[in-house]
Design an enzyme around this catalytic site. Sequence first.
Site, PDB file in Angstrom:
ATOM      1  N   HIS A 160       0.820  -1.228   0.000  1.00  0.00           N
ATOM      2  CA  HIS A 160       0.000   0.000   0.000  1.00  0.00           C
ATOM      3  C   HIS A 160       0.849   1.272   0.000  1.00  0.00           C
ATOM      4  O   HIS A 160       0.306   2.363  -0.157  1.00  0.00           O
ATOM      5  CB  HIS A 160      -0.925   0.020   1.220  1.00  0.00           C
ATOM      6  CG  HIS A 160      -1.974  -1.044   1.216  1.00  0.00           C
ATOM      7  ND1 HIS A 160      -2.869  -1.205   0.185  1.00  0.00           N
ATOM      8  CD2 HIS A 160      -2.271  -2.026   2.127  1.00  0.00           C
ATOM      9  CE1 HIS A 160      -3.675  -2.231   0.459  1.00  0.00           C
ATOM     10  NE2 HIS A 160      -3.329  -2.742   1.619  1.00  0.00           N
ATOM     11  N   ASP A 196      -2.671 -10.388  -2.667  1.00  0.00           N
ATOM     12  CA  ASP A 196      -3.267  -9.971  -1.404  1.00  0.00           C
ATOM     13  C   ASP A 196      -4.740  -9.615  -1.628  1.00  0.00           C
ATOM     14  O   ASP A 196      -5.128  -9.197  -2.724  1.00  0.00           O
ATOM     15  CB  ASP A 196      -2.501  -8.746  -0.878  1.00  0.00           C
ATOM     16  CG  ASP A 196      -2.911  -8.331   0.527  1.00  0.00           C
ATOM     17  OD1 ASP A 196      -2.192  -8.710   1.469  1.00  0.00           O
ATOM     18  OD2 ASP A 196      -3.940  -7.637   0.684  1.00  0.00           O
ATOM     19  N   HIS A 198      -6.330  -7.117  -0.608  1.00  0.00           N
ATOM     20  CA  HIS A 198      -6.492  -5.690  -0.885  1.00  0.00           C
ATOM     21  C   HIS A 198      -5.680  -5.271  -2.119  1.00  0.00           C
ATOM     22  O   HIS A 198      -4.599  -5.803  -2.361  1.00  0.00           O
ATOM     23  CB  HIS A 198      -6.028  -4.865   0.316  1.00  0.00           C
ATOM     24  CG  HIS A 198      -6.729  -5.205   1.591  1.00  0.00           C
ATOM     25  ND1 HIS A 198      -6.227  -6.137   2.483  1.00  0.00           N
ATOM     26  CD2 HIS A 198      -7.896  -4.749   2.113  1.00  0.00           C
ATOM     27  CE1 HIS A 198      -7.060  -6.238   3.517  1.00  0.00           C
ATOM     28  NE2 HIS A 198      -8.082  -5.412   3.316  1.00  0.00           N
ATOM     29  N   ASP A 285      -4.764 -12.820   3.149  1.00  0.00           N
ATOM     30  CA  ASP A 285      -6.012 -12.329   3.742  1.00  0.00           C
ATOM     31  C   ASP A 285      -7.214 -12.592   2.838  1.00  0.00           C
ATOM     32  O   ASP A 285      -8.317 -12.120   3.110  1.00  0.00           O
ATOM     33  CB  ASP A 285      -5.915 -10.839   4.123  1.00  0.00           C
ATOM     34  CG  ASP A 285      -5.159  -9.993   3.120  1.00  0.00           C
ATOM     35  OD1 ASP A 285      -4.780 -10.512   2.047  1.00  0.00           O
ATOM     36  OD2 ASP A 285      -4.951  -8.799   3.405  1.00  0.00           O
TER      37      ASP A 285
HETATM   38 ZN   LIG Z   1      -4.343  -7.113   2.533  1.00  0.00          ZN
END
Ligand SMILES: [Zn+2]
Length: 343
Positions: A160, A196, A198, A285
């Site tokens: 991120h 991931d 996200h 995740d």
């Molecule tokens: Zn994540």
Amino acid sequence: MKIIHSPRHLGHSGHVELMNGQVVPAFEKPERVAMILNAVGERPFGTLIEPAAHGLDPLLKVHEEAYVRFLASAWQMWTADGRDFPALPSFWRAPGMRTDLEPESIDGKLGHFSFDAGCCMVAGTWDAVQAGADSALTGVDLMAGGEKSAFALCRPPGHHAHAATMGGYCFINNAAVAAQAFRDLGAARVAILDVDYHHGNGTQAIFYDRPDVLVCNIHADPAQEFPYFLGYTDETGAGAGEGFNANFPLRWGTDYAGWGAALDTACTRIADYGPDVVIVSLGVDTYKDDPISQFKLDSPDYLKIGARIAALDRPTLFVMEGGYAVEAIGINVANTLEGFLQR
Ligand SMILES: [Zn+2]
């Protein structure tokens, strides 16, 4: 497969985050790594090694100098005001406000260099972050020396983090630092596969206008999920990088049938690109019981993920990203690596 890891990640602990309007202990915590080490230790994967120090120069290839200087000095500035508790950003600019000035105040700097309250800093944060980046860079070194694969067990995660912005638990973008290091060592084309849950907004942004690093992201639809403001299908790159960014957003509730189909498409895209090396931003995740996620992958699915990545038949560096179901994170990471190595 060498597993590169530093116990210095333990310095990044006791931090908090803002969730549902409340300050709570961060889901991104040291126990995650302990579970991964336990799980991979139980299987014949190879050896655990500590990273070599690489200094700040490789980080400055993808991150702005002012940002790295801020990360290195933030805790000292925060505590200079007499605060002995974790530092959390809480002020951000709105469109129309100045973006070209770095405030003198640490509170202003925290907002200037972040996009959310997901990056809490404590005394050992910067040291842990540096050790994580060194782990990714040591993985690059190993593969430059002939290893076919490596696993950089970084913590905190990185995908991120933008060139000058922290967020979503991420400070330095380990996968991006590694990709740039591969380029500097002579790789003509690098592919980053971010699995991931996200969207890896930082990785996408760092390479968005470049054709030498293909970025493929499989993630929860940002219309429903963090990071909300990036990760849509129409983000395909810009300028010379047009066509070298691919997003595969999937709706909440997606199971392996849908997720694996996206992986297949992304892998086909990567194979067509013909990269010299593949970097996998490995978040688990996507697991069905992850406490902050909404996909439905089960532990055996991670064997299939590893096998599909192995079918690319490219030198592959795994870089640890997210995964917050602490009880299962080790099994899911170990399954991915096992699926990769057994194919
Ligand atoms: Zn994540």
